[in-house]
Write an enzyme that holds these catalytic residues in place. Sequence first.
Site, mmCIF file in Angstrom:
data_model
loop_
_atom_site.group_PDB
_atom_site.id
_atom_site.type_symbol
_atom_site.label_atom_id
_atom_site.label_comp_id
_atom_site.label_asym_id
_atom_site.label_seq_id
_atom_site.Cartn_x
_atom_site.Cartn_y
_atom_site.Cartn_z
ATOM 1 N NE ARG A 209 -3.216 2.675 2.600
ATOM 2 C CZ ARG A 209 -3.325 3.429 3.680
ATOM 3 N NH1 ARG A 209 -2.854 3.034 4.837
ATOM 4 N NH2 ARG A 209 -3.898 4.615 3.599
ATOM 5 C CG HIS B 191 -1.176 8.942 3.465
ATOM 6 N ND1 HIS B 191 -1.201 7.581 3.683
ATOM 7 C CD2 HIS B 191 -0.844 9.494 4.657
ATOM 8 C CE1 HIS B 191 -0.883 7.325 4.937
ATOM 9 N NE2 HIS B 191 -0.657 8.485 5.555
ATOM 10 C CD GLU C 240 -4.638 7.454 9.933
ATOM 11 O OE1 GLU C 240 -4.151 8.534 10.323
ATOM 12 O OE2 GLU C 240 -4.199 6.351 10.314
ATOM 13 C CE1 TYR D 290 0.126 2.666 13.537
ATOM 14 C CE2 TYR D 290 -1.905 3.761 12.882
ATOM 15 C CZ TYR D 290 -0.653 3.276 12.575
ATOM 16 O OH TYR D 290 -0.178 3.394 11.284
ATOM 17 C CD1 TRP E 143 3.210 3.245 10.308
ATOM 18 C CD2 TRP E 143 2.392 3.310 8.213
ATOM 19 N NE1 TRP E 143 3.577 4.441 9.759
ATOM 20 C CE2 TRP E 143 3.083 4.505 8.484
ATOM 21 C CE3 TRP E 143 1.808 3.127 6.961
ATOM 22 C CZ2 TRP E 143 3.211 5.523 7.536
ATOM 23 C CZ3 TRP E 143 1.926 4.140 6.034
ATOM 24 C CH2 TRP E 143 2.615 5.326 6.321
#
Length: 550
Positions: free
Chosen positions: A114, A159, A204, A349, A462
């Site tokens: 990604r 992003h 996000e 996270y 990530w």
Amino acid sequence: MVTAFLPALLSMLLHMSVAQDPYFVYPEVFNDTERDAFYYGTFPEDFQWSTATSSYQIEGAWDADGKGVNIWDTFSHETGNIVNDDNGDVACDSYNKYETDVSLISNMGVKYYRFSLSWSRLLPNGTIDNPSEAGLQYYNNLIDALLENGITPQVTLYHWDLPQDIEDMGGFLFDGFPELFNNYSKYCFEQFGDRVQFWITFNEPWVITVLGYGEGRFAPGINGLEDERVYISAHNLLLAHALSYQTYNTSFRGTQEGVIGITLNCDHFEPYDPSNQTSVDAADRGFQFMLGWFASPIFKTGDYPEVMREKVDFKSDAVGLNQSRLPSFTEEQKAMLSNSYDFFGLNHYTTVYVVDTGMVDVSEPVSYYKDRDIITWQDESWPTSGSGWLRPVPWGLRNLLNKIKNEYGDDIPIYITENGISTDDTDNLDDTTRVQYYQGYINEVLKAVRLDNVNVKCYTAWSLMDNFEWASGYSERFGLHYVDFSDPARPRTQKDSATEYARIVADNGFLEPKVSTENPETTPDSADRPASAAMLLVFSLCSILAIGFM
């Protein structure tokens, strides 16, 4: 004669009865042994393993080959916005080292990658009037290199690195933003859609709006938390997503046969007292104001969560505003937003505890955070990371996955598009914290899939390598690979976490450790020895004893 064999045989049996410890053991602070028991098993055969980066964080070449300026170029060049006044001017230099990056992915046995496209690298002023041939060639080269190595590209259109020219028009606050984004999206579908079949519109939205147009800690640095701007930026983002989805659905899906969705980030909101309905309601409110804000219009009703509408409308009226700070969608817009997805992208996270504030706060100034009427915090005894906001709580991910399943439907395919942990070290390749994080969190995903029947299709680590970590600069490291930012060549070095992630990918989960014939503390490869040998020795011992008594 029998007694002469017994000591040796019993010693062998003792060693063989010792199995390798589970891959991950929860810290004692988490005291639910049933919930936290390690689960051995594998994911479905078609499960996807990926790793991720983003354009501004790794590419560098900030003004090379006609690339336009983006908001992070501007923001990071202003003194005081970034730790140590770092910037992404060079970053990992992936603009020149993309082939090395592809090799890192291939060496881990990962088959998906990604990454995001830089809008200002492709369209320097943000519009389709002046496309960059060099930018187009760069991404063509990257995509082709991935495919040549058997790696499927998963492409994020946005992003966080908005062209500065678009921001100068008002950015996400500009009513014309959805059309500008749709034009950019269409250009990308046209140029790359013959090889890219997995698209993410926005990464996000909560961060884009709350940190960028609310708190101002992220680019473009707008302090709109105490007025309507944080909600207007989200409103235009959602409309841009829906328009882009509609364009792909009507003009490209038939020939390109791809899928398109959005990636939302969310903490797990754990009620401090699960037996207290007020705490349970507060946890749900936290979820709705973070994830439901964007998920409800797309995956549910075409409109904002009812609790958001109720809270923001009431508080806007209470302070004398003529209209709600939370905008409204038209019926046509609701219809366009509803079901504008092919999958649910999730970045996760950490976890927070939640309680109700005990009051409806209508004091001025109003703000997004006060609208929620909740208090959140993290237990100081939980493990830490290199980021003040990130404490590892693996069971939170399983709970969140179940919450999404129950809220938006059993059949929605969930793609975990980011999960990882930071450290504040610079060159420690023995990153045990990250190894344990991946073991614990991936195991909770496995539980969600196998025990809870959550439709998770993909897990993404990530990040592929250390990179520019936004306002934290290079002070926090999320990478599976170490990058030496003091070396102009930006060499990459594999960390232990990359080795462990490669093992999990190769096993497609967690294979139950085999019982060894040696003490595993002294023999590293003892887990490779077959457990059946123990049964053979038991049988042999029984036979010898039987012979001895004959």
